[in-house]
Design a protein around this motif. Sequence first.
Motif, PDB file in Angstrom:
ATOM      1  N   PRO A 231       0.728  -1.165  -0.134  1.00 32.80           N
ATOM      2  CA  PRO A 231      -0.137  -0.005   0.016  1.00 32.80           C
ATOM      3  C   PRO A 231       0.814   1.151   0.071  1.00 32.80           C
ATOM      4  N   ALA A 232       0.314   2.468  -0.150  1.00 26.26           N
ATOM      5  CA  ALA A 232       0.908   3.804   0.000  1.00 26.26           C
ATOM      6  C   ALA A 232       1.600   3.882   1.256  1.00 26.26           C
ATOM      7  N   GLY A 233       2.569   4.676   1.355  1.00 22.35           N
ATOM      8  CA  GLY A 233       3.544   5.244   2.467  1.00 22.35           C
ATOM      9  C   GLY A 233       4.799   4.781   2.251  1.00 22.35           C
ATOM     10  N   ILE A 234       5.370   4.156   1.189  1.00 19.82           N
ATOM     11  CA  ILE A 234       6.864   3.807   0.972  1.00 19.82           C
ATOM     12  C   ILE A 234       7.507   5.125   1.484  1.00 19.82           C
ATOM     13  N   GLY A 235       8.906   4.672   1.876  1.00 20.98           N
ATOM     14  CA  GLY A 235       9.894   5.909   2.043  1.00 20.98           C
ATOM     15  C   GLY A 235      10.335   6.561   1.049  1.00 20.98           C
ATOM     16  N   TYR A 236      10.360   5.998  -0.302  1.00 23.27           N
ATOM     17  CA  TYR A 236      11.005   6.614  -1.464  1.00 23.27           C
ATOM     18  C   TYR A 236       9.913   7.809  -1.742  1.00 23.27           C
ATOM     19  N   ARG A 237       8.740   7.778  -1.767  1.00 25.78           N
ATOM     20  CA  ARG A 237       7.711   8.768  -2.007  1.00 25.78           C
ATOM     21  C   ARG A 237       7.463   9.896  -1.019  1.00 25.78           C
ATOM     22  N   ARG A 238       8.089   9.742   0.253  1.00 31.47           N
ATOM     23  CA  ARG A 238       7.753  10.374   1.375  1.00 31.47           C
ATOM     24  C   ARG A 238       8.534  11.907   1.156  1.00 31.47           C
ATOM     25  N   THR A 239       8.155  12.929   1.696  1.00 36.19           N
ATOM     26  CA  THR A 239       9.136  14.157   1.566  1.00 36.19           C
ATOM     27  C   THR A 239       9.161  14.552   3.254  1.00 36.19           C
ATOM     28  N   PRO A 240      10.378  14.622   3.899  1.00 36.78           N
ATOM     29  CA  PRO A 240      11.603  14.002   2.962  1.00 36.78           C
ATOM     30  C   PRO A 240      11.514  12.537   2.892  1.00 36.78           C
ATOM     31  N   GLN A 241      12.534  12.025   2.170  1.00 30.96           N
ATOM     32  CA  GLN A 241      12.492  10.414   1.751  1.00 30.96           C
ATOM     33  C   GLN A 241      12.762   9.827   3.380  1.00 30.96           C
ATOM     34  N   LEU A 242      12.241   8.509   3.181  1.00 27.03           N
ATOM     35  CA  LEU A 242      12.526   7.698   4.538  1.00 27.03           C
ATOM     36  C   LEU A 242      13.113   6.335   4.146  1.00 27.03           C
ATOM     37  N   PHE A 243      14.460   5.993   4.640  1.00 27.73           N
ATOM     38  CA  PHE A 243      14.868   4.713   4.152  1.00 27.73           C
ATOM     39  C   PHE A 243      15.486   3.936   5.467  1.00 27.73           C
ATOM     40  N   LEU A 244      15.535   2.839   5.253  1.00 23.86           N
ATOM     41  CA  LEU A 244      15.880   2.015   6.408  1.00 23.86           C
ATOM     42  C   LEU A 244      17.376   2.308   6.688  1.00 23.86           C
ATOM     43  N   ASN A 245      17.868   2.115   7.892  1.00 26.29           N
ATOM     44  CA  ASN A 245      19.181   2.570   8.279  1.00 26.29           C
ATOM     45  C   ASN A 245      19.582   1.372   9.443  1.00 26.29           C
ATOM     46  N   ASP A 246      20.849   1.185   9.562  1.00 26.69           N
ATOM     47  CA  ASP A 246      21.383   0.113  10.473  1.00 26.69           C
ATOM     48  C   ASP A 246      20.933   0.700  11.910  1.00 26.69           C
ATOM     49  N   GLY A 247      20.324  -0.436  12.508  1.00 30.53           N
ATOM     50  CA  GLY A 247      19.599  -0.267  13.831  1.00 30.53           C
ATOM     51  C   GLY A 247      18.256  -0.049  14.121  1.00 30.53           C
ATOM     52  N   ASP A 248      17.668   0.345  12.796  1.00 28.70           N
ATOM     53  CA  ASP A 248      16.005   0.460  12.871  1.00 28.70           C
ATOM     54  C   ASP A 248      15.370  -1.158  13.130  1.00 28.70           C
ATOM     55  N   THR A 249      14.178  -0.793  13.565  1.00 25.50           N
ATOM     56  CA  THR A 249      13.378  -1.868  13.658  1.00 25.50           C
ATOM     57  C   THR A 249      12.081  -1.784  12.850  1.00 25.50           C
ATOM     58  N   VAL A 250      11.606  -2.853  11.900  1.00 26.35           N
ATOM     59  CA  VAL A 250      10.453  -2.670  11.122  1.00 26.35           C
ATOM     60  C   VAL A 250       9.538  -3.626  11.334  1.00 26.35           C
ATOM     61  N   THR A 251       8.251  -3.569  11.447  1.00 27.40           N
ATOM     62  CA  THR A 251       7.289  -4.769  11.822  1.00 27.40           C
ATOM     63  C   THR A 251       6.120  -4.599  10.610  1.00 27.40           C
ATOM     64  N   GLY A 256      -5.176 -10.869  11.324  1.00 30.66           N
ATOM     65  CA  GLY A 256      -5.676 -12.544  11.108  1.00 30.66           C
ATOM     66  C   GLY A 256      -4.590 -13.335  10.513  1.00 30.66           C
ATOM     67  N   VAL A 257      -3.410 -12.735   9.861  1.00 18.35           N
ATOM     68  CA  VAL A 257      -2.278 -13.392   9.271  1.00 18.35           C
ATOM     69  C   VAL A 257      -1.163 -13.506  10.339  1.00 18.35           C
ATOM     70  N   GLY A 258      -0.725 -12.282  11.031  1.00 18.09           N
ATOM     71  CA  GLY A 258       0.132 -12.405  11.910  1.00 18.09           C
ATOM     72  C   GLY A 258       1.171 -11.190  11.732  1.00 18.09           C
ATOM     73  N   SER A 259       2.400 -11.343  12.249  1.00 18.85           N
ATOM     74  CA  SER A 259       2.990  -9.996  12.063  1.00 18.85           C
ATOM     75  C   SER A 259       4.814 -10.440  12.206  1.00 18.85           C
ATOM     76  N   ILE A 260       5.622  -9.822  11.444  1.00 17.95           N
ATOM     77  CA  ILE A 260       6.894 -10.013  11.685  1.00 17.95           C
ATOM     78  C   ILE A 260       7.485  -8.716  12.024  1.00 17.95           C
ATOM     79  N   THR A 261       8.753  -8.929  12.822  1.00 16.55           N
ATOM     80  CA  THR A 261       9.453  -7.656  13.116  1.00 16.55           C
ATOM     81  C   THR A 261      11.026  -8.287  12.717  1.00 16.55           C
ATOM     82  N   ASN A 262      11.572  -7.143  12.292  1.00 14.96           N
ATOM     83  CA  ASN A 262      13.106  -7.492  11.947  1.00 14.96           C
ATOM     84  C   ASN A 262      14.049  -6.146  12.104  1.00 14.96           C
ATOM     85  N   LYS A 263      15.099  -6.596  12.763  1.00 16.11           N
ATOM     86  CA  LYS A 263      15.967  -5.444  12.892  1.00 16.11           C
ATOM     87  C   LYS A 263      16.686  -5.253  11.600  1.00 16.11           C
TER      88      LYS A 263
END
Length: 269
Positions: A231-251, A256-263
Motif C-alpha cells: 500500500p501507500a506510504g513507502i519511504g521513497y515517495r515521502r517528503t523527506p524520503q525515509l529509508f531503512l538504516n542500521d539499527g532500525d526495527t521494522v514490523t 488475522g495473518v500475523g506479524s513479523i519484526t526485523n532489525k
Amino acid sequence: MKSVVRRVGEVDGDRLVPLAALTEIGAGTPTNVLAESTRLPDESVEIAAVTLRPISPAAGKIICVGLNYKAHIEESHRELPTYPVLFPKYASSLIGPTDDILLPPEATQADYEGELAVIIGRSARRISEEDALDHVLGYSVCNDVTMREYQYKTHQWMQGKAWDNSTPIGPYVITPDEVDLASAGIRTILNGEVVQDSDLSYLIFSIPKLIATISEFTTLQPGDVILTGTPAGIGYRRTPQLFLNDGDTVTVEIDGVGSITNKVTTEAA
C-alpha cells in the motif's frame, strides 16, 4: 555445538507440534500432504525456543506484484494498470520472520514494503478465477524490501528487488479457512511509527485474479509464493524520503495473518 533439526510444525497455543517426516514447506508439501501428515504431540516444543525459518525457503518461484493499491499508484505518479505489474525474486532473498534485514554496502536507499504473501498448495496451469483459491495453501506476512536506486537503474525492477537476505516472510502459514481477508488491515511500523496503513479490500487485482493471470503463462507449484503488492506510504515517495538504516526495527502486520519484526543491520562488505 548444538545440532540443527528442521521440522514443519502446527501451532497449538504457544507450542509447535511437529508433523512427521516433514522438514520444510515447499514442493514436497502440497495441501493434501500437510493435511494428512501425522501430528507428533509428544515431541511438541515451545515456539519461543525455536528459530522460525522463512516460509517455503526453497520456493521454486517467487512472483511479486507491483502497483496493486490505488493510493500507492497515485503516490508513484503512475497510471492505473490494466494488467498486473509482475517481477521475480529468488529463494536466496528470503529470510525468517525474526532474522536481520541486511543492508548491502552498495545501496543507500533501502525501503520497506509490507505485503500479503500467498503460498501455493496445489500444482496447476491455467487456473480459473473461480477455482483459484482451491490452489492456495495459505497466507503469510512479508516485507518486500527494495533497494530503490537499483530498482530505477532500468525500467525493469528485478535488480532492486532480488537482493540476497533482504525479504522476511512468516511467521506462519495461515490456512484460508482460518482468516477472512475481505477487509483485513495491513500496517508497516518503523521504529514505533506507523508508515503504511491500509486494508486488503483495496487490492486492485484480487488474489484469484493474480493466480489466474500468473498461471496462464507458468505452472504454479506447491511452495511457490505470490507477493500481492504494497500500500501507500513507502519511504521513497515521502517528503523527506525515509529509508531503512542500521539499527532500525521494522514490523509488518496483517490482521488475522500475523506479524513479523526485523532489525536492520549493515551487511559486512
